[in-house]
Design an enzyme around this catalytic site. Structure first.
Site, mmCIF file in Angstrom:
data_model
loop_
_atom_site.group_PDB
_atom_site.id
_atom_site.type_symbol
_atom_site.label_atom_id
_atom_site.label_comp_id
_atom_site.label_asym_id
_atom_site.label_seq_id
_atom_site.Cartn_x
_atom_site.Cartn_y
_atom_site.Cartn_z
ATOM 1 N N CYS A 1 52.525 -11.632 70.650
ATOM 2 C CA CYS A 1 52.101 -12.704 70.675
ATOM 3 C C CYS A 1 50.656 -12.703 70.748
ATOM 4 O O CYS A 1 50.765 -12.084 72.056
ATOM 5 C CB CYS A 1 52.753 -13.580 70.931
ATOM 6 S SG CYS A 1 54.616 -13.298 70.549
ATOM 7 N N ARG B 1 47.059 -9.206 67.356
ATOM 8 C CA ARG B 1 48.938 -9.217 68.213
ATOM 9 C C ARG B 1 50.284 -9.356 67.539
ATOM 10 O O ARG B 1 50.849 -8.688 68.194
ATOM 11 C CB ARG B 1 48.421 -9.881 69.255
ATOM 12 C CG ARG B 1 47.217 -9.762 70.067
ATOM 13 C CD ARG B 1 46.771 -10.976 71.267
ATOM 14 N NE ARG B 1 47.799 -10.366 72.024
ATOM 15 C CZ ARG B 1 47.944 -9.995 73.282
ATOM 16 N NH1 ARG B 1 46.305 -9.438 73.543
ATOM 17 N NH2 ARG B 1 48.641 -9.970 73.976
ATOM 18 N N TRP C 1 54.551 -12.472 67.104
ATOM 19 C CA TRP C 1 55.632 -11.014 66.647
ATOM 20 C C TRP C 1 57.341 -11.297 67.738
ATOM 21 O O TRP C 1 57.213 -11.592 68.664
ATOM 22 C CB TRP C 1 54.710 -10.034 67.861
ATOM 23 C CG TRP C 1 55.785 -8.363 66.916
ATOM 24 C CD1 TRP C 1 55.205 -7.657 66.618
ATOM 25 C CD2 TRP C 1 56.672 -7.613 67.830
ATOM 26 N NE1 TRP C 1 55.308 -6.844 65.934
ATOM 27 C CE2 TRP C 1 56.346 -6.699 67.003
ATOM 28 C CE3 TRP C 1 57.191 -7.925 68.832
ATOM 29 C CZ2 TRP C 1 57.429 -5.774 67.685
ATOM 30 C CZ3 TRP C 1 58.006 -7.251 69.212
ATOM 31 C CH2 TRP C 1 58.146 -5.967 69.462
ATOM 32 N N ASN D 1 54.092 -16.199 75.360
ATOM 33 C CA ASN D 1 53.980 -14.369 74.865
ATOM 34 C C ASN D 1 55.239 -13.808 76.109
ATOM 35 O O ASN D 1 55.005 -13.634 77.133
ATOM 36 C CB ASN D 1 52.630 -14.087 75.300
ATOM 37 C CG ASN D 1 52.064 -12.401 74.426
ATOM 38 O OD1 ASN D 1 53.450 -11.932 73.997
ATOM 39 N ND2 ASN D 1 50.800 -11.919 75.013
ATOM 40 N N GLY D 2 55.727 -12.698 75.487
ATOM 41 C CA GLY D 2 56.671 -12.567 76.687
ATOM 42 C C GLY D 2 57.957 -12.921 76.119
ATOM 43 O O GLY D 2 58.599 -13.106 75.130
ATOM 44 N N GLU E 1 49.963 12.989 66.631
ATOM 45 C CA GLU E 1 49.671 12.151 66.204
ATOM 46 C C GLU E 1 49.128 11.655 64.969
ATOM 47 O O GLU E 1 49.192 10.480 64.215
ATOM 48 C CB GLU E 1 47.365 12.109 67.210
ATOM 49 C CG GLU E 1 46.849 10.859 66.514
ATOM 50 C CD GLU E 1 47.463 9.593 66.808
ATOM 51 O OE1 GLU E 1 48.703 9.325 67.405
ATOM 52 O OE2 GLU E 1 46.364 8.383 66.627
ATOM 53 N N LYS F 1 49.930 7.901 62.260
ATOM 54 C CA LYS F 1 49.170 6.788 61.673
ATOM 55 C C LYS F 1 49.295 7.282 60.423
ATOM 56 O O LYS F 1 50.353 6.617 59.524
ATOM 57 C CB LYS F 1 47.236 7.777 61.809
ATOM 58 C CG LYS F 1 47.215 8.150 63.127
ATOM 59 C CD LYS F 1 46.463 7.433 63.479
ATOM 60 C CE LYS F 1 47.234 5.614 64.277
ATOM 61 N NZ LYS F 1 47.565 5.996 65.789
ATOM 62 N N GLU G 1 53.349 4.865 60.291
ATOM 63 C CA GLU G 1 53.031 3.129 61.032
ATOM 64 C C GLU G 1 52.059 2.800 59.545
ATOM 65 O O GLU G 1 52.207 1.259 59.481
ATOM 66 C CB GLU G 1 51.823 3.419 62.588
ATOM 67 C CG GLU G 1 50.984 3.720 62.403
ATOM 68 C CD GLU G 1 50.405 3.241 63.588
ATOM 69 O OE1 GLU G 1 51.132 2.639 64.409
ATOM 70 O OE2 GLU G 1 49.695 3.456 64.253
ATOM 71 N N HIS H 1 62.288 26.572 63.408
ATOM 72 C CA HIS H 1 63.827 25.919 63.137
ATOM 73 C C HIS H 1 64.609 25.594 63.222
ATOM 74 O O HIS H 1 65.616 24.568 63.662
ATOM 75 C CB HIS H 1 63.372 26.074 65.372
ATOM 76 C CG HIS H 1 63.163 27.775 65.838
ATOM 77 N ND1 HIS H 1 63.675 28.508 66.191
ATOM 78 C CD2 HIS H 1 61.275 27.897 66.247
ATOM 79 C CE1 HIS H 1 63.315 29.839 66.278
ATOM 80 N NE2 HIS H 1 62.100 28.803 66.382
ATOM 81 N N LYS I 1 49.736 -5.281 67.961
ATOM 82 C CA LYS I 1 49.170 -4.261 68.774
ATOM 83 C C LYS I 1 49.293 -3.754 70.035
ATOM 84 O O LYS I 1 49.081 -2.428 70.305
ATOM 85 C CB LYS I 1 47.228 -4.985 68.119
ATOM 86 C CG LYS I 1 46.534 -4.132 69.231
ATOM 87 C CD LYS I 1 46.285 -2.823 68.243
ATOM 88 C CE LYS I 1 44.977 -2.316 69.359
ATOM 89 N NZ LYS I 1 44.596 -1.063 68.469
HETATM 90 O O1 M6R Z 1 48.414 -0.124 74.464
HETATM 91 P P1 M6R Z 1 48.802 0.796 74.255
HETATM 92 O O2 M6R Z 1 47.630 2.307 74.380
HETATM 93 O O3 M6R Z 1 49.264 1.194 75.546
HETATM 94 O O4 M6R Z 1 49.823 1.169 73.708
HETATM 95 C C1 M6R Z 1 50.519 1.795 73.147
HETATM 96 C C2 M6R Z 1 51.381 2.422 71.800
HETATM 97 O O5 M6R Z 1 51.900 0.669 71.456
HETATM 98 C C3 M6R Z 1 50.819 2.149 70.586
HETATM 99 O O6 M6R Z 1 49.230 3.423 70.773
HETATM 100 C C4 M6R Z 1 50.810 2.257 69.517
HETATM 101 O O7 M6R Z 1 51.335 3.707 69.029
HETATM 102 C C5 M6R Z 1 49.848 2.492 67.987
HETATM 103 N N1 M6R Z 1 50.184 1.154 67.405
HETATM 104 C C6 M6R Z 1 49.659 3.597 67.783
HETATM 105 O O8 M6R Z 1 48.792 3.568 66.646
#
Ligand code: M6R
Length: 613
Positions: A2, A27, A73, A99-100, A486, A490, A493, A509, A608
């Site tokens: 948050c 966030r 969030w 937040n938390g 990766e 991308k 998400e 496999h 984020k």
């Molecule tokens: O802030 P961090 O690098 O620790 O975050 C890790 C993941 O939450 C972050 O990389 C997430 O997978 C991203 N949305 C990927 O694009």
């Protein structure tokens, strides 16, 4: 997770809060709210984006020079108007943003219910607001608001960054941190508070980062810092280095696109000052003291989540190949719960863009308790991970606002490549010539990425053809397998298309069963040691009518004659290829997501920084 913002001073609080919430929206964006102290405390909250809150507040009285704001969030309770923050205690004595996660909120709630408290929302935050109020009222005038907050927090298990308004003491904000970051900005006769520096930087560059178990009592002209146990602390004032341009879109349609295009600079910024001008040496000042431990390590364990975990996988190939040290790459969330075997001579490297990821932080603590040396690679200066680790290296990618990580990944891989090259040299596992040539290769990356970015129009055209696909497969071998993962992440998400990354040889496999004329297969196939093998994998896909989008070394005619589409990247050493080949995949996912009308910077259900487990 948050976003939190607060203001106390002489200016109108609302414009500062709403602007701050827009900056913090990356966030979390399920709902948003503000509380402003005027003649009375006015609270407005609304499900949805900050813009929905703005509509609600339009033409309402929002006057007042003290206020707090929150963008959520959801963790406890679905996103709706009632669960949105701020939350007020039953008798309106305390208003809280949080937040938390309060882990023991169920037990606390039942106790409060037994004492007559009724709850409007499903949140743990409302429990905290009522707990503070219960303690305050029970104190019968003997304890003030701050004292009640400290007592309540001593009963709480979990993580929090909170800011509180007290009805009876409306001249102050009370803030506290455990696990979830809070930073206080110092102005002239005013203070700002936020969960990161992005809402603060346009007002002041003097800041205080709260540490765990800190409580700040903030009046417009006075700041008192304490521990939860009431020991007074001397605040450490630091200067922010970030500039306001770095948190604006600067003409780009989305932060993600801006951040993809910033990579020539962010990669350069990450190695600038660390590579000697004559390219004869790489120095990482942050690791100087721990270098003997790294050199002697029998094993390196890398801990991370998401995209940072993919950077860790690239490092496994880099460090094992160049420095011949065994590497294990772990998800923070798995490592923390599976009784890992850790030796005192292990070196643990935690990788995180935000430096606040809860699972990575918990794993760091486990490794520290076991006596390992723990290093951090982090993008956010002053975040929890650099503070919890023994030593580390900052990536200098600049603020990353898009939820999909792009420039942070290439900055992390840049740092990890530097570590592998240094270790290879110090361990005598690479020759002097290889050392010099790898440094040269690394410093050539920014201009090669510039070249790749020129393919954006080609990538956009390819995106147009595949934007309606329901599945994608990404294949790579060796150093390029993590790039395949990766690329798939991308796409998933931000475009909500199902995608999987696989080591190309594993296709046989199982995943090969999925391939037909509707399956786009992205193959990362630059010319390296396994080039012949990946060419065979492409043939296997084509034999089953799959559509191949291949990332190839410029001038490759073999794959060009087989694949449906090729995107060229400049030739490089195979250890450098992840830094180049990931860029077209970022652009591919970006364009597909935009064409599908997805909210690229704020994809659904994501935030984020994941500060809860
Ligand atoms: O802030 P961090 O690098 O620790 O975050 C890790 C993941 O939450 C972050 O990389 C997430 O997978 C991203 N949305 C990927 O694009």
């Amino acid at each position: 997770m948050c976003g939190i913002v607060g203001y106390i001073g002489e200016k109108d609080a609302y414009p500062i809060l709403i602007n701050g919430l827009k900056r913090l929206e990356y966030r979390g964006y399920d709902s948003a709210g503000v509380a402003i102290i005027g003649n009375e405390t006015k609270i407005f909250k609304k499900k949805g984006k900050v813009s929905e809150l703005e509509k609600l507040v339009k033409n309402k009285d929002v006057s007042g020079v003290i206020g707090i704001g929150h963008t959520r969030w959801a963790t406890h309770g679905e996103p709706n108007d009632v669960n949105a923050h701020p939350h007020t205690s039953q008798n309106n004595k305390f208003t809280v943003i949080h937040n938390g996660i309060i882990e023991n909120y169920g037990r606390l709630k039942r106790k409060l219910e037994d004492r007559g408290y009724k709850f409007k929302s499903q949140t743990d935050t409302e429990v905290l607001a009522n707990l503070i109020e219960y303690i305050y009222i029970k104190g019968n005038g003997e304890i003030d608001a701050e004292h009640a907050v400290r007592l309540a927090l001593s009963k709480v298990i979990g993580a929090y960054g909170i800011v509180i308004i007290s009805k009876d003491e409306p001249d102050k904000l009370i803030a506290a941190r455990k696990g979830s970051p809070l930073v206080i900005g110092i102005g002239e006769g005013e203070y700002y508070i936020a969960s990161d520096a992005t809402p603060i930087i346009e007002h002041t560059d003097s800041v205080i980062y709260l540490n765990n178990d800190n409580v700040a009592i903030i009046k417009k002209d006075q700041l008192t810092l304490k521990t939860i146990g009431n020991d007074e602390l001397k605040p450490l004032i630091q200067k922010l280095t970030m500039d306001i341009g770095s948190i604006e879109k600067n003409g780009y349609e989305h932060f993600m696109l801006k951040e993809i295009f910033e990579q020539p600079k962010s990669i350069l910024d990450t190695f600038r000052g660390r590579v000697a001008a004559d390219l004869s040496e790489i120095r990482l000042g942050g690791l100087f003291e721990v270098m003997p431990k790294l050199e002697k390590a029998k094993r390196i364990i890398i801990i991370a989540c998401g995209t940072s975990w993919h950077a860790g996988l690239v490092a496994e190939y880099l460090i094992e190949t160049l420095a011949r040290v065994p590497v294990e790459v772990e998800y923070g969330s798995e490592f923390r719960y599976r009784k890992p075997i850790i030796y005192e001579d292990d070196v643990v490297i935690a990788i995180s863009q935000s430096g606040e990821t809860a699972d990575t932080l918990a794993a760091i603590n486990i490794a520290k308790e076991a006596g390992a040396t723990v290093l951090g690679i982090c993008n956010v200066v002053g975040a929890s991970i650099p503070r919890e680790t023994h030593a580390g290296v900052y990536t200098h990618a600049g603020p990353e606002i898009g939820v999909a990580s792009t420039k942070a990944f290439t900055a992390q891989v840049t740092v990890l490549t530097m570590i592998a090259i240094i270790l290879g040299k110090n361990n005598n596992t690479i020759s002097d010539d290889e050392y010099t040539s790898l440094i040269k290769e690394l410093t050539d990356v920014p201009k090669k990425v510039e070249e790749i970015l020129k393919s954006d129009p080609i990538i956009k055209k390819i995106s147009e053809l595949y934007k309606d696909a329901t599945n994608f497969l990404y294949l790579g071998r060796g150093y390029l397998f993590p790039v395949a993962l990766e690329g798939a992440l991308k796409l998933k998400e931000i475009s909500y298309i199902h995608a999987e990354g696989y080591p190309a040889a594993e296709m046989k496999h199982g995943p090969i069963a999925l391939i037909d004329e509707n399956m786009p297969v992205v193959v990362i196939a630059t010319q390296d040691n396994s080039y012949e093998k990946i060419v065979s994998n492409i043939q296997e896909v084509k034999a089953r009518n799959g559509k191949v989008i291949a990332i190839v070394t410029e001038g490759d005619t073999v794959i060009k004659s087989m694949a449906d589409h090729v995107i060229e990247v400049p030739k490089s050493h195979e250890a450098i290829a992840p830094l180049l080949t990931v860029v077209p995949l970022q652009l591919l996912s970006y364009h597909i997501a935009v064409m599908r009308d997805c909210n690229v910077d704020q994809p659904r259900n994501l935030a984020k920084s994941v500060t809860v487990e």
